[in-house]
Design an enzyme around this catalytic site. Structure first.
Site, mmCIF file in Angstrom:
data_model
loop_
_atom_site.group_PDB
_atom_site.id
_atom_site.type_symbol
_atom_site.label_atom_id
_atom_site.label_comp_id
_atom_site.label_asym_id
_atom_site.label_seq_id
_atom_site.Cartn_x
_atom_site.Cartn_y
_atom_site.Cartn_z
ATOM 1 N N GLN A 240 -26.446 -10.322 62.457
ATOM 2 C CA GLN A 240 -26.329 -9.013 63.089
ATOM 3 C C GLN A 240 -27.685 -8.327 63.203
ATOM 4 O OE1 GLN A 240 -23.577 -7.250 60.351
ATOM 5 N NE2 GLN A 240 -24.917 -7.579 58.617
ATOM 6 N N HIS A 270 -15.241 6.427 51.969
ATOM 7 C CA HIS A 270 -15.255 5.537 50.809
ATOM 8 C C HIS A 270 -14.342 6.009 49.690
ATOM 9 C CE1 HIS A 270 -18.991 4.156 52.884
ATOM 10 N NE2 HIS A 270 -18.446 2.998 52.567
ATOM 11 N N ASP A 294 -23.397 -2.301 51.923
ATOM 12 C CA ASP A 294 -24.198 -1.089 51.703
ATOM 13 C C ASP A 294 -24.007 -0.515 50.301
ATOM 14 O OD1 ASP A 294 -21.704 0.350 51.819
ATOM 15 O OD2 ASP A 294 -21.883 0.379 53.998
ATOM 16 N N ASP A 348 -19.455 -16.316 53.216
ATOM 17 C CA ASP A 348 -18.334 -15.933 54.075
ATOM 18 C C ASP A 348 -17.101 -15.664 53.204
ATOM 19 O OD1 ASP A 348 -16.987 -16.005 56.896
ATOM 20 O OD2 ASP A 348 -15.757 -17.306 55.631
ATOM 21 N N ALA A 349 -16.477 -14.500 53.388
ATOM 22 C CA ALA A 349 -15.355 -14.098 52.541
ATOM 23 C C ALA A 349 -14.168 -15.040 52.685
ATOM 24 C CB ALA A 349 -14.938 -12.667 52.881
ATOM 25 N N ASP A 366 -13.562 -4.316 53.104
ATOM 26 C CA ASP A 366 -14.302 -3.330 53.908
ATOM 27 C C ASP A 366 -15.112 -4.024 54.992
ATOM 28 O OD1 ASP A 366 -15.284 -0.893 54.720
ATOM 29 O OD2 ASP A 366 -16.830 -0.775 53.165
#
Length: 505
Positions: A240, A270, A294, A348-349, A366
């Site tokens: 990205q 959040h 983040d 990678d999840a 998220d």
């Protein structure tokens, strides 16, 4: 008998030409996915248009009969200028004249594709003078495919992460111009007006070189206009484009041009994401956060004294490094990424869920919205089936789930997909000024229960107001929706349709 120097030089040129041509195709396709949304339709039409244009160029090559080396040289210079400048021109156009972006994108793809389609036929006709046809075809195609292979590997792993999109385009434009200069030397005895051709080569090389040196300024001009606020950090990763800005609303994070949070009101998002499940569990010890590089969600998770370990699974290491080491940005998450309780896994999840065996009391999901199929797989029933296996018997998972007001059907598609794997889906929503009305869904084996208390120091949620988040007005109430499967990824199409109406309007 060995190959003549001219033959070797031209075959090497074929390798470079193929590499350059594929880079221009990949940059156009990547930019269309960055700026217009990455869908099968979008990516396919760029590649299809480019290949069609190459076919047009190959057909037009029949009209070049004399002075083939001169024509080849001129085409190389045109490809170098137009193809090399393609990413820079498109970035600037997207910022300054967004209404013309799509037309300019496909126009440039047609022009560059046509010119690239002219190159190989001309090289083959030049080589035909000294090489037998069967050897000619096999040699040219071999070097053509090798060049394409080299770039297809280097583009995502090396070129874009290290150079960025603009410098990558300019670098390969420079290589096309270098091929033209090489052709000038090889065929100097055949060319008319050698001096004019030499000046054209030097001018093109100089122009591209100057643009390469000033690429940061080009990027700044484009992005400052697009993002409006001052850019304090920007980087391209294999996954990205990361941009952090600072203005009167504080810091804002953008991924591929899409807003991820604004400092002014990120606490609303959040707190709503994390605390309904963490507080309802009671005493969570092991927590996983998928996405959220983040560190903001981790910051909220760490407010529970019962917590022993939190695992953050974030695909892009650039994100966790940035928000873990940048002084200003790490302050936004309260230094959460430096917590001794935190374990960061950059992978990678989907694969992480498949390969692991640990179970968790709470899993916070998220991810960005399902704007493309790479992200859309993380909203499928296959993903939620894996999620269910990693959730403790009394555990809760929560998924950020786009806007139930703007993308109503998309929101309820996620709910239906969660239910399809045997989990209870409990939807809720919160108002976040930077995003509008935003939705979340709790997934669990047992019904979600209202917590009696929340941690101290929250700025948005209270135990008294929390039930209001679970009340859906008529315009956000449930609607029939399909299950999102890996085989159809209906959610991506639905999401693009619903949000496209808003953007188009």
């Amino acid at each position: 008998m060995g190959a003549r120097p001219v033959e070797v030089a031209l075959l090497a040129s074929v390798f470079v030409i193929a590499a350059c041509g594929l880079v221009y195709e990949l940059t156009a396709a990547a930019l269309s996915s960055y700026l217009l949304g990455d869908s099968v339709l979008q990516f396919s039409t760029i590649i299809g248009t480019y290949l069609f244009a190459m076919g047009v160029g190959s057909w037009l090559s029949r009209y070049f009969e004399r002075q083939l080396p001169a024509h080849f040289l001129r085409i190389e210079l045109l490809v170098a200028l137009i193809g090399g400048a393609l990413p820079a021109v498109l970035f600037i156009a997207n910022a300054w004249v967004p209404g013309a972006f799509r037309l300019l994108l496909y126009g440039l793809v047609m022009v560059v594709g046509t010119l690239v389609g002219l190159e190989i036929p001309l090289v083959m006709r030049i080589l035909k003078r000294d090489v037998q046809l069967k050897d000619l075809v096999s040699q040219v195609l071999t070097f053509d495919y090798l060049g394409a292979l080299a770039v297809s590997i280097a583009f995502p792993l090396l070129l874009v992460p290290q150079l960025g999109m603009i410098r990558t385009g300019l670098l390969f434009g420079f290589m096309n111009a270098a091929v033209a200069l090489w052709a000038l030397w090889l065929f100097r005895h055949e060319l008319r007006r050698v001096g004019a051709h030499a000046l054209a080569c030097l001018f093109t090389l100089g122009l591209i070189g100057a643009a390469f040196v000033g690429a940061d300024s080009i990027t700044t001009v484009a992005e400052d206009k697009f993002y409006q606020d001052r850019i304090v950090f920007s980087a391209s990763s294999p996954y990205q484009r990361i941009v952090v800005t600072r203005g009167h609303l504080g810091h804002r994070l953008f991924l591929n041009g899409n807003l991820q949070f604004a400092e002014r009101d990120e606490y609303r998002y959040h707190e709503a994401l994390v605390h309904p499940v963490m507080a309802a569990h009671g005493a969570p010890k092991k927590v996983a956060v998928l996405g959220g590089g983040d560190g903001m969600a981790v910051r909220e998770v760490l407010k529970y004294p019962s917590l022993e370990q939190v695992t953050l699974v974030e695909l892009d290491p650039n994100m966790t490094t940035l928000f873990g080491t940048h002084e200003t940005l790490s302050a936004l998450n309260g230094g959460a990424l430096k917590s001794p309780k935190l374990k960061i896994v950059n992978t990678d999840a989907f694969q992480w869920l498949q390969q692991g065996t640990d179970v968790f009391d709470v899993i916070v999901v998220d991810f960005p919205d399902p704007t493309n199929f790479a992200i859309g797989k993380l909203y499928t029933n296959a993903f939620y089936a894996l999620l269910e296996k990693r959730l403790s018997a009394s555990g809760y998972a929560v998924i950020q789930t786009t806007s139930p007001l703007v993308a109503r059907k998309s929101f309820w598609t996620v709910a239906a997909t969660i239910e399809s794997v045997g989990l209870i889906a409990t939807p809720y929503h919160a108002h976040v000024p930077s995003f509008g009305e935003w939705g979340f869904i709790i997934a669990s084996r047992r019904p979600w229960r209202q917590p009696e208390a929340l941690p101290d120091g929250l700025r948005f949620l209270t135990a008294q107001t929390l039930p209001l988040l679970f009340d859906f007005p008529k315009d956000m109430a449930r609607v029939p929706a399909e299950i999102n499967r890996l085989s159809n990824q209906i959610l991506v199409t639905t999401y693009e349709h619903e949000w496209g109406k808003v953007v188009g309007h």
